[in-house]
Design an enzyme around this catalytic site. Sequence first.
Site, PDB file in Angstrom:
ATOM      1  CD  GLU A 202      47.200  39.149  50.795  1.00  0.00           C
ATOM      2  OE1 GLU A 202      47.960  40.501  50.303  1.00  0.00           O
ATOM      3  OE2 GLU A 202      47.027  38.949  50.306  1.00  0.00           O
TER       4      GLU A 202
ATOM      5  CE  LYS B 103      44.368  41.644  53.043  1.00  0.00           C
ATOM      6  NZ  LYS B 103      43.291  41.366  52.283  1.00  0.00           N
TER       7      LYS B 103
ATOM      8  CD  GLU C 258      40.554  40.460  55.905  1.00  0.00           C
ATOM      9  OE1 GLU C 258      40.842  41.288  54.775  1.00  0.00           O
ATOM     10  OE2 GLU C 258      39.045  40.167  54.977  1.00  0.00           O
TER      11      GLU C 258
ATOM     12  CD  GLU D 202      38.298  42.081  46.884  1.00  0.00           C
ATOM     13  OE1 GLU D 202      38.397  41.728  47.587  1.00  0.00           O
ATOM     14  OE2 GLU D 202      39.496  43.113  46.463  1.00  0.00           O
TER      15      GLU D 202
END
Length: 408
Positions: A319, A322, A328, A265
């Site tokens: 997203e 999250k 985030e 990541e």
Amino acid sequence: MGFPRFFCYASIILSISAYLFPVMVNSIGINYGQIANNLPSPEGVVPLVKSIGATKVKLYDADPRVLSAFANTGVEFIVGLGNEYLDKMRDPAKAQAWVKQNVQVHLPATKITCIFVGNEVLTFNDTTLSDNLLPAMQSVHTALVNLGLDKQVTVTTAHSLAILETSYPPSAGAFREDLMDCLSETLSFHQKTGSPFLINAYPYFAYKGNPKQVSLDFVLFQPNQGVIDLATNLHYDNMLYAQIDAVYSALASLGYKKLGVHISETGWPSKGDEDEAGATPDNAKKYNGNLIKLMSKKTGTPMRPNSDLNIYVFALFNENMKPGPTSERNYGLFKPDGTPAYPLGISTNDVVGSNTTAGGSSGNAVTQPSSPTSSSTGYLSISSATERYHFIGHVLLLASFLLIKTLV
């Protein structure tokens, strides 16, 4: 599907070609998280992945809808077993049942090459999790052996950079003493089975934590003076490569010089809260765009110039469900409707290779977003915002030293 929606999705591939990169690095990887209720169906994601030339995808589960959708595309997959499964996976019978149901059934049509068992387990400071990690990895590997799949599918786990005690200079990289027992056993497993060592690395957190002292150019791969590691005389002009080489040094100090390191990541958010310095579309564009340009050069880090850079960008989509700060929910290269979150500004002159089997636009319209259902239940617990902050202090330590050396 109504005409307006169809028109919107039909134009997505053209938008991608114009704003992202029609030609891409053959080895680019992308993290495909699904903590959202507005994402395209997996079938609609296939052309998006192909449009950026990604040949590798990392899932946080083994979503059968995704794995089936990518059958016969040539895209390689890392699938995940969340931390909540570690206790169950200690049982060889349960591990084998899981592999049969979630991996074997999709082979060989879908190219699953790796299973990562748990995420950042050792930095949760949870002895139950850490005690279960290696036994779970061993059981999953044994299941692969029993099923005759161990030659094509490896087993690993992903670590936070906080497993490092020392990260500067890169040549002095060393693991935390309190994690040494767990790490030694895990590293021995990697060596015996030939699986890669995965690290999640985010220079963004270093800048966010201390934007007045950390050089933005240094973390964004922009032109800068850089720093020299006096022990090796190697020059570093970006933080990520220094972090990677610190991991290589830590491994070498324990006798694992040849163990492969993959960055499972890394990324940069395009939006954040008021106290999240640097979370802007322009910085995200620079970080991911410059990273991709570096990868296209087919060179490694200063310490390992001939080693492949196996890097998985975080993430494919923004997203919306999250938890944690605004950042985030804004790491995606794409918005949920399939349009670019920001233009990366990569031209065909910046990258190598061409869109063939696993690259290029198919010209197909992205299908209607799927319902909020998702099998990515483990992703919430293994990649939460809270856990990511555990390693900020270690990254800041590296950043501070690099800044001092740069200014001297």
